[in-house]
Design a protein around this motif. Structure first.
Motif, short mmCIF file in Angstrom:
data_model
loop_
_atom_site.label_atom_id
_atom_site.label_comp_id
_atom_site.label_asym_id
_atom_site.label_seq_id
_atom_site.Cartn_x
_atom_site.Cartn_y
_atom_site.Cartn_z
N GLU A 163 69.41 15.07 10.85
CA GLU A 163 69.06 14.05 9.80
C GLU A 163 68.63 14.65 8.53
O GLU A 163 68.89 14.18 7.35
CB GLU A 163 67.98 13.25 10.17
CG GLU A 163 66.46 13.92 10.76
CD GLU A 163 66.79 14.11 12.31
OE1 GLU A 163 65.75 14.84 12.64
OE2 GLU A 163 67.74 13.89 13.10
N LEU B 91 71.87 15.48 6.61
CA LEU B 91 72.50 14.29 6.35
C LEU B 91 72.03 14.03 4.87
O LEU B 91 72.33 13.41 3.87
CB LEU B 91 72.26 13.06 7.05
CG LEU B 91 72.84 11.63 6.92
CD1 LEU B 91 74.53 11.65 6.35
CD2 LEU B 91 72.67 10.59 7.77
N TYR B 92 70.72 14.02 4.85
CA TYR B 92 69.63 13.84 3.78
C TYR B 92 70.14 14.81 2.66
O TYR B 92 70.30 14.26 1.42
CB TYR B 92 68.21 14.23 3.92
CG TYR B 92 67.22 13.98 2.86
CD1 TYR B 92 67.02 12.72 2.27
CD2 TYR B 92 67.02 15.03 2.32
CE1 TYR B 92 66.12 12.71 1.24
CE2 TYR B 92 65.89 14.88 1.09
CZ TYR B 92 65.86 13.67 0.69
OH TYR B 92 64.82 13.68 -0.48
N VAL C 113 60.07 10.94 3.27
CA VAL C 113 61.21 11.00 4.63
C VAL C 113 60.60 11.73 5.77
O VAL C 113 60.72 11.44 6.75
CB VAL C 113 62.50 11.29 4.15
CG1 VAL C 113 63.37 11.73 5.24
CG2 VAL C 113 63.06 10.33 3.22
N GLN C 114 60.02 12.94 5.57
CA GLN C 114 59.34 13.80 6.21
C GLN C 114 58.32 13.36 7.14
O GLN C 114 58.16 13.52 8.28
CB GLN C 114 58.96 15.30 5.61
CG GLN C 114 60.66 16.18 5.21
CD GLN C 114 60.02 17.21 4.52
OE1 GLN C 114 59.32 17.38 4.01
NE2 GLN C 114 60.85 18.22 4.54
N ALA D 14 59.33 10.91 9.78
CA ALA D 14 60.01 11.73 11.09
C ALA D 14 59.07 12.06 12.05
O ALA D 14 57.70 11.83 11.91
CB ALA D 14 60.85 12.68 10.55
#
Length: 183
Positions: free
Chosen positions: A118, A121-122, A179-180, A183
């Motif tokens: 992921e 992708l980011y 985002v991190q 996750a």
């Protein structure tokens, strides 16, 4: 080349639009061209074998605009350097999208060697965002050249574009943190 000398060259190139504006006002064209040619040649010759292709391309672009200005006998060629820099960065980021690792992914792996899928992708999405940024920023830099107003050119290329780039970097960093954390 020493770290100090490299820092001086980076500062000179960062202040390029302001230096051009004041150089045209207070120095002779030949003085400006000589100084810029020394900077360009120094970047190519003393940048070291491990310098990124982007650094060398920017130095060649600087030498090119100096040559154009010298041949024309005026400073108009110097105004194209920010346009060429954005074109070079756009091209490098775009090209990296066709590679197994994008430029952004390579940078991310410096701090996170085991980047999860992921994360990869980011980094591809961020690379595309930077492509768009350099395309728009380069177009605006081109508009300032074509406009012909030196104050507008200096304001945009010496301040506004840096604020926009800083905003882009800061916004991406905040988004990455968010985002991190999810996750």
């Amino acid at each position: 080349m020493s770290r100090f000398a490299q820092l001086i060259l980076v500062i000179i190139l960062t202040l390029y639009p302001v230096a051009i504006y004041f150089g045209i006002e207070y120095l002779s064209l030949s003085s400006i061209l000589l100084l810029l040619l020394i900077v360009a040649v120094s970047r190519v010759l003393f940048g070291g074998a491990n310098k990124a292709i982007g650094t060398k391309l920017m130095a060649v672009a600087l030498a090119f605009v100096v040559g154009v200005s010298w041949l024309r006998g005026d400073s108009s060629g110097l105004l194209w350097y920010p346009v060429l820099c954005n074109l070079i960065l756009f091209s490098l980021f775009l090209y990296s999208l066709s590679q197994p690792q994008t430029l952004v992914e390579r940078l991310a792996r410096l701090t996170t060697p085991d980047l999860p899928p992921e994360g990869i992708l980011y980094t591809r999405k961020v690379t595309k965002a930077w492509c768009l940024f350099f395309l728009i920023n380069g177009s605006l830099a081109l508009a300032t050249v074509l406009n012909g107003d030196m104050k507008v050119w200096t304001l945009y290329n010496g301040l506004v574009s840096y604020v926009l780039m800083g905003t882009m970097m800061g916004g991406e960093w905040l988004l990455r943190c968010r985002v991190q954390n999810k996750a």
